[in-house]
Design an enzyme around this catalytic site. Sequence first.
Site, mmCIF file in Angstrom:
data_model
loop_
_atom_site.group_PDB
_atom_site.id
_atom_site.type_symbol
_atom_site.label_atom_id
_atom_site.label_comp_id
_atom_site.label_asym_id
_atom_site.label_seq_id
_atom_site.Cartn_x
_atom_site.Cartn_y
_atom_site.Cartn_z
ATOM 1 N N GLY A 10 2.431 2.625 10.735
ATOM 2 C CA GLY A 10 3.446 3.660 10.539
ATOM 3 C C GLY A 10 4.119 4.112 11.821
ATOM 4 O O GLY A 10 4.827 5.115 11.838
ATOM 5 N N ASN A 60 0.884 -1.165 0.000
ATOM 6 C CA ASN A 60 0.000 0.000 0.000
ATOM 7 C C ASN A 60 0.920 1.212 0.000
ATOM 8 O O ASN A 60 1.443 1.600 1.034
ATOM 9 C CB ASN A 60 -0.891 -0.025 1.253
ATOM 10 N N TRP A 61 1.137 1.753 -1.187
ATOM 11 C CA TRP A 61 2.113 2.851 -1.314
ATOM 12 C C TRP A 61 1.605 4.140 -0.690
ATOM 13 O O TRP A 61 2.369 5.059 -0.449
ATOM 14 C CB TRP A 61 2.444 3.089 -2.786
ATOM 15 N N LYS A 62 0.317 4.240 -0.476
ATOM 16 C CA LYS A 62 -0.295 5.475 0.050
ATOM 17 C C LYS A 62 0.026 6.655 -0.877
ATOM 18 O O LYS A 62 0.119 6.464 -2.081
ATOM 19 C CB LYS A 62 0.151 5.713 1.498
ATOM 20 N N SER A 82 3.195 -1.733 10.503
ATOM 21 C CA SER A 82 4.629 -1.861 10.757
ATOM 22 C C SER A 82 5.164 -3.273 10.497
ATOM 23 O O SER A 82 6.062 -3.747 11.193
ATOM 24 C CB SER A 82 4.981 -1.404 12.173
ATOM 25 N N GLY A 115 2.685 -0.990 4.286
ATOM 26 C CA GLY A 115 2.813 0.422 3.938
ATOM 27 C C GLY A 115 4.265 0.775 3.690
ATOM 28 O O GLY A 115 4.817 0.534 2.622
ATOM 29 N N GLY A 116 4.898 1.355 4.695
ATOM 30 C CA GLY A 116 6.265 1.872 4.567
ATOM 31 C C GLY A 116 7.239 0.911 3.911
ATOM 32 O O GLY A 116 8.016 1.308 3.026
ATOM 33 N N GLU A 166 -6.923 5.417 7.507
ATOM 34 C CA GLU A 166 -6.603 6.801 7.119
ATOM 35 C C GLU A 166 -7.765 7.431 6.348
ATOM 36 O O GLU A 166 -8.051 8.615 6.493
ATOM 37 C CB GLU A 166 -5.299 6.815 6.300
ATOM 38 N N HIS A 209 -9.552 1.694 4.659
ATOM 39 C CA HIS A 209 -8.318 1.967 5.395
ATOM 40 C C HIS A 209 -8.595 3.017 6.478
ATOM 41 O O HIS A 209 -9.344 3.966 6.248
ATOM 42 C CB HIS A 209 -7.222 2.447 4.441
HETATM 43 P P1 PGA Z 1 2.691 0.516 7.641
HETATM 44 O O1 PGA Z 1 1.233 0.746 7.007
HETATM 45 O O2 PGA Z 1 3.193 -0.807 7.121
HETATM 46 O O3 PGA Z 1 3.507 1.667 7.170
HETATM 47 O O4 PGA Z 1 2.504 0.486 9.140
HETATM 48 C C1 PGA Z 1 0.355 -0.309 6.813
HETATM 49 C C2 PGA Z 1 -0.930 0.197 6.199
HETATM 50 O O5 PGA Z 1 -1.409 1.267 6.610
HETATM 51 O O6 PGA Z 1 -1.498 -0.437 5.294
#
Ligand code: PGA
Length: 252
Positions: A175, A9-11, A215, A236-237, A99, A97
């Site tokens: 994150g 998930n590159w966001k 994470s 994500g990251g 966010e 999600h």
């Molecule tokens: P993260 O994000 O791996 O950076 O914690 C995961 C996500 O929000 O899908």
Amino acid sequence: MRKNIVAGNWKMNTTLPEGVQLAKEVNAAVAATKDLKCEVIIGVPLTHLTAVKEVIDINKVGLAAENCANHASGAYTGEVSAAMVASTGANYVILGHSERREYYNETAEMLKEKVDLALENGLKVIFCCGESLEQRENGSFKEVIKAEINDSIFHLTPEQWKNIVIAYEPIWAIGTGKTATSDQAEEIHAFIRGLVAEKYGAQVADDTTILYGGSCKPSNAPELFAKPDIDGGLIGGASLKADSFMGIVTAF
Ligand code: PGA
């Protein structure tokens, strides 16, 4: 048998050239990996879908949008419909999600509409759920997760359900560098599978892929993925560099 999946998930990261480059690297690394034990998906910004589709082998690397509209078409300036996403050749969409729920006020009802439109347009859905730190600490977290699933995806038929992947993402772990322990994650994954079993029966529950997100990185993925109810991750990251993403893909 349910599938293992590792989805990036590159966001809101990467310009178009950077994203195309990253997609090429992931595609090449996946093609070079023998004995892949999971399906690989990359979730990319809407602006990148068409160009990324050109540089990946969609049979080896799935392509997800990170959002779609809750309306089919019309006067919704700035929105992108599920049909538009599907017309790029993308085969997945990430919905629900935290966010989007938090910063863009997406409600359970809106998510239900998005899920329906995504499925109608042939997209598979990675549906996210998960509790905040406050909800974890006050003990309401299972009720929160149950409500998120119940209110946006439990209206689906068993046939539609085949196109749903669930991602459990505790908000306090996204994150933050704070991963849920593998036991904490497994407890919720087993709980979610139990909810699916109550609703659709044991076989459907057993066939449902449930991802962990928050994470997740190459160092903790093996322990998480070893749990019986954790079928992969939403990353994500660590999905923003091909080598760390591949470190997770090969963790099975
Ligand atoms: P993260 O994000 O791996 O950076 O914690 C995961 C996500 O929000 O899908």
